[in-house]
Scaffold this motif. Structure first.
Motif, mmCIF file in Angstrom:
data_model
loop_
_atom_site.group_PDB
_atom_site.id
_atom_site.type_symbol
_atom_site.label_atom_id
_atom_site.label_comp_id
_atom_site.label_asym_id
_atom_site.label_seq_id
_atom_site.Cartn_x
_atom_site.Cartn_y
_atom_site.Cartn_z
ATOM 1 N N SER A 370 52.459 72.829 10.836
ATOM 2 C CA SER A 370 53.819 73.183 10.474
ATOM 3 C C SER A 370 54.857 72.564 11.392
ATOM 4 N N GLY A 371 56.026 72.288 10.809
ATOM 5 C CA GLY A 371 57.168 71.898 11.600
ATOM 6 C C GLY A 371 58.134 73.045 11.796
ATOM 7 N N ARG A 372 57.828 74.200 11.188
ATOM 8 C CA ARG A 372 58.719 75.348 11.290
ATOM 9 C C ARG A 372 57.865 76.604 11.445
ATOM 10 N N SER A 373 58.557 77.720 11.756
ATOM 11 C CA SER A 373 57.871 79.005 11.861
ATOM 12 C C SER A 373 58.791 80.107 11.368
ATOM 13 N N LEU A 374 58.212 81.279 11.121
ATOM 14 C CA LEU A 374 58.962 82.474 10.759
ATOM 15 C C LEU A 374 59.252 83.241 12.039
ATOM 16 N N LYS A 375 60.530 83.527 12.293
ATOM 17 C CA LYS A 375 60.943 84.112 13.561
ATOM 18 C C LYS A 375 61.366 85.563 13.376
ATOM 19 N N PHE A 376 60.878 86.431 14.277
ATOM 20 C CA PHE A 376 61.256 87.840 14.297
ATOM 21 C C PHE A 376 61.987 88.118 15.606
ATOM 22 N N ASP A 377 63.215 88.629 15.497
ATOM 23 C CA ASP A 377 63.944 88.960 16.718
ATOM 24 C C ASP A 377 64.476 90.383 16.724
ATOM 25 N N SER A 378 64.018 91.216 15.777
ATOM 26 C CA SER A 378 64.296 92.652 15.817
ATOM 27 C C SER A 378 63.111 93.383 15.214
ATOM 28 N N SER A 379 62.944 94.628 15.592
ATOM 29 C CA SER A 379 61.698 95.339 15.288
ATOM 30 C C SER A 379 61.580 95.783 13.841
ATOM 31 N N GLY A 380 62.626 95.626 13.048
ATOM 32 C CA GLY A 380 62.524 95.981 11.639
ATOM 33 C C GLY A 380 62.069 94.846 10.756
ATOM 34 N N GLU A 381 61.963 93.646 11.298
ATOM 35 C CA GLU A 381 61.604 92.493 10.477
ATOM 36 C C GLU A 381 60.100 92.447 10.234
ATOM 37 N N ARG A 382 59.738 91.981 9.049
ATOM 38 C CA ARG A 382 58.340 91.943 8.638
ATOM 39 C C ARG A 382 58.045 90.627 7.918
ATOM 40 N N ALA A 383 56.765 90.280 7.874
ATOM 41 C CA ALA A 383 56.292 89.239 6.960
ATOM 42 C C ALA A 383 55.527 89.961 5.852
ATOM 43 N N TYR A 384 55.941 89.739 4.606
ATOM 44 C CA TYR A 384 55.418 90.517 3.481
ATOM 45 C C TYR A 384 55.237 89.582 2.307
ATOM 46 N N GLN A 385 54.005 89.519 1.775
ATOM 47 C CA GLN A 385 53.772 88.683 0.598
ATOM 48 C C GLN A 385 52.560 89.174 -0.193
ATOM 49 N N PRO A 386 52.756 89.651 -1.421
ATOM 50 C CA PRO A 386 51.625 89.909 -2.308
ATOM 51 C C PRO A 386 51.007 88.594 -2.794
ATOM 52 N N PHE A 387 49.690 88.570 -2.929
ATOM 53 C CA PHE A 387 49.040 87.385 -3.488
ATOM 54 C C PHE A 387 47.867 87.833 -4.356
ATOM 55 N N GLU A 388 47.559 87.019 -5.350
ATOM 56 C CA GLU A 388 46.570 87.401 -6.359
ATOM 57 C C GLU A 388 45.157 87.164 -5.849
ATOM 58 N N VAL A 389 44.281 88.146 -6.101
ATOM 59 C CA VAL A 389 42.864 88.056 -5.757
ATOM 60 C C VAL A 389 42.054 88.564 -6.944
ATOM 61 N N GLU A 390 40.734 88.579 -6.772
ATOM 62 C CA GLU A 390 39.846 89.131 -7.792
ATOM 63 C C GLU A 390 39.109 90.324 -7.206
ATOM 64 N N LEU A 391 39.215 91.442 -7.902
ATOM 65 C CA LEU A 391 38.593 92.670 -7.438
ATOM 66 C C LEU A 391 37.091 92.469 -7.254
ATOM 67 N N GLY A 392 36.590 92.859 -6.101
ATOM 68 C CA GLY A 392 35.169 92.789 -5.816
ATOM 69 C C GLY A 392 34.733 91.555 -5.067
ATOM 70 N N VAL A 393 35.623 90.579 -4.904
ATOM 71 C CA VAL A 393 35.265 89.386 -4.140
ATOM 72 C C VAL A 393 35.196 89.753 -2.658
ATOM 73 N N GLU A 394 34.101 89.348 -2.023
ATOM 74 C CA GLU A 394 33.917 89.631 -0.607
ATOM 75 C C GLU A 394 34.097 88.363 0.224
ATOM 76 N N GLY A 395 34.727 88.499 1.371
ATOM 77 C CA GLY A 395 34.778 87.391 2.301
ATOM 78 C C GLY A 395 35.981 86.487 2.227
ATOM 79 N N TYR A 396 37.120 86.986 1.696
ATOM 80 C CA TYR A 396 38.356 86.228 1.864
ATOM 81 C C TYR A 396 38.655 86.141 3.362
ATOM 82 N N THR A 397 39.134 84.985 3.813
ATOM 83 C CA THR A 397 39.421 84.786 5.236
ATOM 84 C C THR A 397 40.860 84.325 5.422
#
Length: 511
Positions: A370-397
């Motif tokens: 990366s040439g950039r990053s996500l910056k947090f400078d106060s305690s209320g900030e979060r990184a939040y992202q839903p992503f699609e998976v398949e129920l029952g799959v084991e071993g996502y990393t």
């Protein structure tokens, strides 16, 4: 002497007669002045009106006009109906938001108009009980949002965008005691006014509440009963096999996701059931999971706007990008969580926003791309992202790079979570966490890579209302299964101890 006086008298008399004659001629041509009437200067009249809801019937709007020189009135109530009264009281058939127009005509035929929005509303509900389970029938119309307070500490909220098909519009609630409860429905109209109705819930008969947890080892599942007031247990394992044990162990013949149903009865013999999908044996994935903008530098528009960069990592993404095009991320907005983390009392005292910012000066360089990053400078900030998976799959990393500016070695820099549902606050994380991984500082102001795995043992889906919002995003069906990537930086984060996150990568087994 006498002769002279007579001559002067005669001359004076002549003058008086002449003056009278002239005055008589002038009076004969005189017409009495009558002041003009009406709007001689063509001044445009004004019209205005006030509105209020009838306290006895909030579907009725009381209109009162205050108009200049009005001789006729024409009201358009915005629902296809009208009136020619000066001050009508009008009852709407259903609640909602309506634009009302008043047109008046002055005595000179001049027209004036005024408009205003009104929001009549009807708030009521009834209910039926079955033992300790209460089904609420919502009779409300004209609400932009609802809040159900069941009187036992449980509150359910509903927003207009969820549609009336959402279960929170007509909720079903199970009480855990036989007490009398005061259930309150509060409805907010389209102008922000709140109206409440409260009813007593009484005569409850305590019922069983079925529930269970499970642990999977290959094809074998250990089920643990977590029910309330259960006298008997009946298990349907979803593969044709059953059991009446309290905590059975069952071995399946093949991998897959099985719908397991537990039915319990109470002392009165009243039965309740619950069904949970149980993934067994490791499901073979059919597609790779995808993290959006994991390198924090994929600009979604040609404007290269930094605010657009972080939308893919926001609890409440913007509706559109900086150039006006719709964002593909807004479907996962979580208003409850945004409000929770943006309240300083909930986040350590320094955070008032959920949204991190983009940093190019603190870019990851220790093995990442990366040439950039996500910056947090106060305690209320979060990184939040839903992503699609398949129920029952084991071993996502998951792997990611993290650093802080001044966090001492050995202290926590932040915590990663994979969540099976949408939390309303960080206090709900324990019940939704599929995996978590703390980041312990191993050097000051230095990037470190964190790697952890999770199994998609539980997921959630978005409602149809979110599916229908935007045809250009990744949400196309209520059948899609999602989990949430969630990063909570240390609550010691400040402007002088910023936390940075970048190069978030997910690997799917077999891809």
């Amino acid at each position: 002497m006498t002769h002279t006086l007579i001559k002067k008298y005669a001359l004076g008399l002549f003058v008086l007669v002449l003056m009278f004659s002239l005055a008589s001629c002038y009076d004969d041509g005189y017409e009495e002045f009558v002041p003009p009437s009406g709007n001689v200067n063509n001044i445009q009249p004004n019209t205005l009106f006030t509105t209020s809801l009838d306290s006895d019937n909030t579907l009725t709007v009381v209109f009162r006009s205050y108009s200049t020189d009005a001789v006729s009135y024409q009201w358009d109530f915005g629902d296809g109906n009208s009136s020619t009264e000066a001050d009508p009281d009008y009852t709407y058939a259903t609640g909602g938001l309506y634009t009302v127009t008043l047109t008046t005509i002055s005595s000179d035929g001049l027209e004036a108009t005024a408009t205003a929005d009104v929001s009549p509303i009807f708030v009521d509900f009834d209910f039926t009980t079955l033992d300790s389970q209460v089904t609420f029938n919502n009779l409300t119309s004209g609400a932009s949002s609802l809040e159900w307070d069941f009187g036992d500490g449980t509150i359910v909220e509903w927003e207009l965008e969820d549609t009336e098909q959402d279960p929170d519009f007509n909720p079903v609630h199970g009480y855990l005691t036989e007490d009398t409860f005061q259930a309150t429905l509060t409805a907010t109209d389209f102008l922000g006014r709140a109206f409440s109705v409260t009813k007593s819930i009484e005569g409850l008969v305590l019922s069983t509440v079925p529930n269970f947890t499970f642990s999977v080892s290959s094809l074998t599942v250990q089920f643990t009963d977590d029910s309330l007031l259960a006298v008997t247990h009946s298990w349907d394992f979803g593969d044709g096999n059953t059991s009446n044990e309290v905590n059975p162990t069952h071995t399946y013949a093949a991998p897959g996701a099985y719908d397991v149903t537990l039915t319990t009865t109470n002392e009165a013999g009243v039965a309740r059931n619950i069904t949970i999908s149980v993934p067994v044996g490791g499901v073979t994935p059919t597609f790779p999971a995808v993290i959006q903008n994991g390198d924090m530098e994929t600009y979604p528009t040609s404007e290269n706007n930094n605010n657009d960069l972080v939308d893919a990592w926001t609890v409440d993404p913007d509706n559109s990008f900086n150039n006006g095009s719709p964002t593909p991320f807004n479907f996962w907005r979580n208003d409850d969580l945004e409000g929770w983390v943006s309240t300083p009392a909930n986040n350590g005292g320094t955070g008032t926003t959920d949204k991190g910012s983009s940093s190019g000066t603190d870019a990851q360089s220790a093995g990442g791309t990366s040439g950039r990053s996500l910056k947090f400078d106060s305690s209320g900030e979060r990184a939040y992202q839903p992503f699609e998976v398949e129920l029952g799959v084991e071993g996502y990393t998951i792997s990611a790079f993290v650093k802080t500016e001044t966090t001492p070695i050995g202290d926590v820099e932040g915590t990663f979570y994979i969540l099976s549902g949408e939390p309303a606050g960080d206090n709900e994380l324990p019940g939704l966490t599929l995996a978590s991984q703390q980041v312990i500082s191993n050097d000051i102001n230095t990037w470190q890579q964190i790697t952890f795995s999770f199994n998609a043992d539980a997921t959630f889906s978005f409602p149809q209302s979110r599916v229908d919002e935007n045809t250009d995003d990744i949400l196309v069906s209520t059948d899609q299964k999602f989990v949430i990537f969630y990063f909570v930086p240390t609550n010691t984060v400040t402007g002088t101890n910023e936390v940075f996150l970048t190069d978030v990568v997910i690997n799917t087994p077999g891809f």
